[in-house]
Design a protein around this motif. Sequence first.
Motif, PDB file in Angstrom:
ATOM      1  N   GLU A   1      -6.742   1.088   0.835  1.00 33.83           N
ATOM      2  CA  GLU A   1      -7.474  -0.193   1.381  1.00 33.83           C
ATOM      3  C   GLU A   1      -7.985  -0.821   0.150  1.00 33.83           C
ATOM      4  OE1 GLU A   1     -10.341   0.304   4.421  1.00 33.83           O
ATOM      5  OE2 GLU A   1      -8.966   1.864   5.427  1.00 33.83           O
ATOM      6  N   ARG A   2      -7.848  -0.582  -1.365  1.00 34.39           N
ATOM      7  CA  ARG A   2      -8.270  -0.985  -2.271  1.00 34.39           C
ATOM      8  C   ARG A   2      -7.642  -2.217  -2.381  1.00 34.39           C
ATOM      9  NH1 ARG A   2     -10.728   3.332  -6.078  1.00 34.39           N
ATOM     10  NH2 ARG A   2     -11.492   4.622  -4.233  1.00 34.39           N
ATOM     11  N   PRO A   3      -8.392  -3.439  -2.800  1.00 29.53           N
ATOM     12  CA  PRO A   3      -7.869  -4.777  -2.654  1.00 29.53           C
ATOM     13  C   PRO A   3      -6.822  -5.082  -3.884  1.00 29.53           C
ATOM     14  CG  PRO A   3     -10.020  -4.814  -3.000  1.00 29.53           C
ATOM     15  CD  PRO A   3      -9.860  -3.485  -3.147  1.00 29.53           C
ATOM     16  N   LEU A   4      -6.884  -4.405  -5.034  1.00 30.00           N
ATOM     17  CA  LEU A   4      -5.632  -4.641  -5.886  1.00 30.00           C
ATOM     18  C   LEU A   4      -4.369  -4.058  -5.477  1.00 30.00           C
ATOM     19  CD1 LEU A   4      -4.682  -5.835  -8.627  1.00 30.00           C
ATOM     20  CD2 LEU A   4      -5.283  -3.622  -9.681  1.00 30.00           C
ATOM     21  N   LEU A   5      -4.528  -2.768  -5.038  1.00 29.24           N
ATOM     22  CA  LEU A   5      -3.219  -2.228  -4.320  1.00 29.24           C
ATOM     23  C   LEU A   5      -2.882  -3.006  -3.214  1.00 29.24           C
ATOM     24  CD1 LEU A   5      -4.415   1.640  -4.769  1.00 29.24           C
ATOM     25  CD2 LEU A   5      -2.981   0.373  -6.370  1.00 29.24           C
ATOM     26  N   ARG A   6      -3.538  -3.523  -2.270  1.00 28.78           N
ATOM     27  CA  ARG A   6      -3.118  -4.164  -1.297  1.00 28.78           C
ATOM     28  C   ARG A   6      -2.566  -5.610  -1.705  1.00 28.78           C
ATOM     29  NH1 ARG A   6      -7.900  -5.356   2.704  1.00 28.78           N
ATOM     30  NH2 ARG A   6      -5.981  -6.339   3.978  1.00 28.78           N
ATOM     31  N   ALA A   7      -2.974  -6.098  -2.557  1.00 27.28           N
ATOM     32  CA  ALA A   7      -2.267  -7.438  -3.168  1.00 27.28           C
ATOM     33  C   ALA A   7      -0.901  -7.086  -3.788  1.00 27.28           C
ATOM     34  CB  ALA A   7      -3.226  -7.905  -4.127  1.00 27.28           C
ATOM     35  N   LEU A   8      -0.862  -5.970  -4.532  1.00 25.83           N
ATOM     36  CA  LEU A   8       0.363  -5.531  -5.351  1.00 25.83           C
ATOM     37  C   LEU A   8       1.408  -5.272  -4.164  1.00 25.83           C
ATOM     38  CD1 LEU A   8      -1.070  -3.559  -8.315  1.00 25.83           C
ATOM     39  CD2 LEU A   8       0.063  -5.749  -8.188  1.00 25.83           C
ATOM     40  N   ALA A   9       0.957  -4.534  -2.883  1.00 22.01           N
ATOM     41  CA  ALA A   9       2.015  -4.402  -1.900  1.00 22.01           C
ATOM     42  C   ALA A   9       2.227  -5.496  -0.986  1.00 22.01           C
ATOM     43  CB  ALA A   9       1.189  -3.353  -1.038  1.00 22.01           C
ATOM     44  N   GLY A  10       1.838  -6.926  -1.623  1.00 19.55           N
ATOM     45  CA  GLY A  10       2.179  -8.015  -0.745  1.00 19.55           C
ATOM     46  C   GLY A  10       1.362  -8.389   0.402  1.00 19.55           C
ATOM     47  N   GLU A  11       0.217  -7.831   0.602  1.00 20.48           N
ATOM     48  CA  GLU A  11      -0.797  -8.231   1.647  1.00 20.48           C
ATOM     49  C   GLU A  11      -1.690  -9.419   1.064  1.00 20.48           C
ATOM     50  OE1 GLU A  11      -3.385  -5.475   3.657  1.00 20.48           O
ATOM     51  OE2 GLU A  11      -2.083  -3.728   2.832  1.00 20.48           O
ATOM     52  N   VAL A  12      -1.928 -10.114   2.557  1.00 15.86           N
ATOM     53  CA  VAL A  12      -2.542 -11.330   2.208  1.00 15.86           C
ATOM     54  C   VAL A  12      -4.108 -11.024   2.980  1.00 15.86           C
ATOM     55  CG1 VAL A  12      -3.007 -13.948   2.585  1.00 15.86           C
ATOM     56  CG2 VAL A  12      -0.776 -12.789   1.741  1.00 15.86           C
TER      57      VAL A  12
ATOM     58  N   GLY B   1      -9.555  -3.916 -11.163  1.00 16.17           N
ATOM     59  CA  GLY B   1      -8.304  -4.875 -11.896  1.00 16.17           C
ATOM     60  C   GLY B   1      -7.436  -3.890 -12.549  1.00 16.17           C
ATOM     61  N   PHE B   2      -7.491  -2.852 -12.579  1.00 16.42           N
ATOM     62  CA  PHE B   2      -6.263  -2.024 -13.157  1.00 16.42           C
ATOM     63  C   PHE B   2      -5.690  -0.955 -12.274  1.00 16.42           C
ATOM     64  CE2 PHE B   2      -9.381  -3.050 -16.485  1.00 16.42           C
ATOM     65  CZ  PHE B   2      -8.412  -3.900 -17.618  1.00 16.42           C
ATOM     66  N   ARG B   3      -4.454  -1.209 -12.263  1.00 16.63           N
ATOM     67  CA  ARG B   3      -3.772  -0.226 -11.245  1.00 16.63           C
ATOM     68  C   ARG B   3      -3.866   1.090 -11.586  1.00 16.63           C
ATOM     69  NH1 ARG B   3       2.290  -1.446  -8.847  1.00 16.63           N
ATOM     70  NH2 ARG B   3       2.583  -1.642 -11.050  1.00 16.63           N
ATOM     71  N   SER B   4      -3.716   1.278 -13.012  1.00 18.96           N
ATOM     72  CA  SER B   4      -3.505   2.513 -13.826  1.00 18.96           C
ATOM     73  C   SER B   4      -4.865   3.376 -13.944  1.00 18.96           C
ATOM     74  CB  SER B   4      -2.887   2.338 -15.176  1.00 18.96           C
ATOM     75  OG  SER B   4      -4.003   1.533 -16.009  1.00 18.96           O
ATOM     76  N   ARG B   5      -5.894   2.813 -13.646  1.00 14.21           N
ATOM     77  CA  ARG B   5      -7.140   3.396 -13.624  1.00 14.21           C
ATOM     78  C   ARG B   5      -7.877   3.441 -12.393  1.00 14.21           C
ATOM     79  NH1 ARG B   5     -10.019   0.488 -18.569  1.00 14.21           N
ATOM     80  NH2 ARG B   5     -11.538   0.527 -17.081  1.00 14.21           N
ATOM     81  N   GLU B   6      -8.365   4.542 -12.114  1.00  5.24           N
ATOM     82  CA  GLU B   6      -8.968   4.735 -10.497  1.00  5.24           C
ATOM     83  C   GLU B   6     -10.275   4.219 -10.731  1.00  5.24           C
ATOM     84  OE1 GLU B   6      -8.630   5.327  -6.716  1.00  5.24           O
ATOM     85  OE2 GLU B   6      -6.975   5.585  -7.897  1.00  5.24           O
ATOM     86  N   ILE B   7     -10.972   3.518  -9.730  1.00  2.00           N
ATOM     87  CA  ILE B   7     -12.348   3.516  -9.490  1.00  2.00           C
ATOM     88  C   ILE B   7     -12.859   4.474  -8.771  1.00  2.00           C
ATOM     89  CG2 ILE B   7     -13.902   1.671  -8.432  1.00  2.00           C
ATOM     90  CD1 ILE B   7     -11.746  -0.292  -8.677  1.00  2.00           C
ATOM     91  N   GLU B   8     -14.033   4.926  -9.499  1.00  2.00           N
ATOM     92  CA  GLU B   8     -14.384   6.198  -8.795  1.00  2.00           C
ATOM     93  C   GLU B   8     -15.240   5.900  -7.871  1.00  2.00           C
ATOM     94  OE1 GLU B   8     -16.474   8.621 -11.766  1.00  2.00           O
ATOM     95  OE2 GLU B   8     -15.089   8.427 -13.222  1.00  2.00           O
ATOM     96  N   HIS B   9     -16.171   5.117  -7.947  1.00  2.00           N
ATOM     97  CA  HIS B   9     -17.159   4.540  -6.743  1.00  2.00           C
ATOM     98  C   HIS B   9     -16.860   3.266  -6.162  1.00  2.00           C
ATOM     99  CE1 HIS B   9     -19.138   8.330  -7.893  1.00  2.00           C
ATOM    100  NE2 HIS B   9     -19.234   7.659  -9.272  1.00  2.00           N
ATOM    101  N   ALA B  10     -16.040   3.184  -4.938  1.00  2.00           N
ATOM    102  CA  ALA B  10     -15.612   2.006  -4.193  1.00  2.00           C
ATOM    103  C   ALA B  10     -16.144   2.212  -2.671  1.00  2.00           C
ATOM    104  CB  ALA B  10     -14.376   1.478  -4.491  1.00  2.00           C
ATOM    105  N   TYR B  11     -16.897   1.324  -2.107  1.00  3.31           N
ATOM    106  CA  TYR B  11     -17.292   1.620  -0.788  1.00  3.31           C
ATOM    107  C   TYR B  11     -16.957   0.239   0.061  1.00  3.31           C
ATOM    108  CZ  TYR B  11     -19.594   5.237  -3.016  1.00  3.31           C
ATOM    109  OH  TYR B  11     -19.975   6.372  -3.882  1.00  3.31           O
ATOM    110  N   ARG B  12     -16.855   0.661   1.356  1.00  3.16           N
ATOM    111  CA  ARG B  12     -16.670  -0.415   2.160  1.00  3.16           C
ATOM    112  C   ARG B  12     -17.820  -1.309   2.329  1.00  3.16           C
ATOM    113  NH1 ARG B  12     -13.313   2.958   6.864  1.00  3.16           N
ATOM    114  NH2 ARG B  12     -11.529   2.963   6.015  1.00  3.16           N
ATOM    115  N   ALA B  13     -17.640  -2.161   3.283  1.00  8.89           N
ATOM    116  CA  ALA B  13     -18.895  -3.394   3.435  1.00  8.89           C
ATOM    117  C   ALA B  13     -20.031  -2.729   3.657  1.00  8.89           C
ATOM    118  CB  ALA B  13     -18.453  -4.542   3.978  1.00  8.89           C
ATOM    119  N   ASP B  14     -20.280  -1.576   4.198  1.00  9.44           N
ATOM    120  CA  ASP B  14     -21.398  -1.002   4.583  1.00  9.44           C
ATOM    121  C   ASP B  14     -22.242  -0.444   3.361  1.00  9.44           C
ATOM    122  OD1 ASP B  14     -20.287   1.372   4.286  1.00  9.44           O
ATOM    123  OD2 ASP B  14     -20.154   1.990   6.509  1.00  9.44           O
ATOM    124  N   GLY B  15     -21.432  -0.272   2.522  1.00 12.78           N
ATOM    125  CA  GLY B  15     -21.795   0.182   0.960  1.00 12.78           C
ATOM    126  C   GLY B  15     -22.163   1.724   1.018  1.00 12.78           C
TER     127      GLY B  15
END
Length: 177
Positions: A43-54, A21-35
Amino acid sequence: GKVSVVNEALGRFQDTIPGFGFRSREIEHAYRADGVTPLPREERPLLRALAGEVFENQVVWFGHPDERRHAMSITVRRMHDAEGADAGAVLIARDVTPEMTAMRARDRLVASVSHELRTPLTSVLGYLDLALDTLDDPEQARHSLEIAARNGERLLEIVSDSLSASRASRLSTAMSY
């Protein structure tokens, strides 16, 4: 371009997954749906939202693979002001860890049962073919048919055990409510 409001539940999740939930802090461990497959930064959700994607229901696993992990289903919708201009986005995150964990357990069970059924079934079919090929030797044909029958019985046992376990699971689940 900034996070304005975070509800209490998401705030607790931010404490669990550093950087969520923070653009300024990188999430160390994020994985696609396969885990397993690391989620690229773009492809991170917050960055996609901030870029205007739906988007809808993007499943992301958060957390180190050797530790307790969380699966989130994330949806983003755009907001518009009275004139119809873009006024930002709403990001909805729902913890789907129990559902994803159950789906993985189901997949492992199906793979295991499939393997357990395939082995005796392959034997049954092989020995039936052998019996058909040896009809001129009644003793050999009888031997092949006996082996096929034994493996057919084994298949019935496996199916019966699976159905009994399923029934017992449903009963214990119904009694716990």
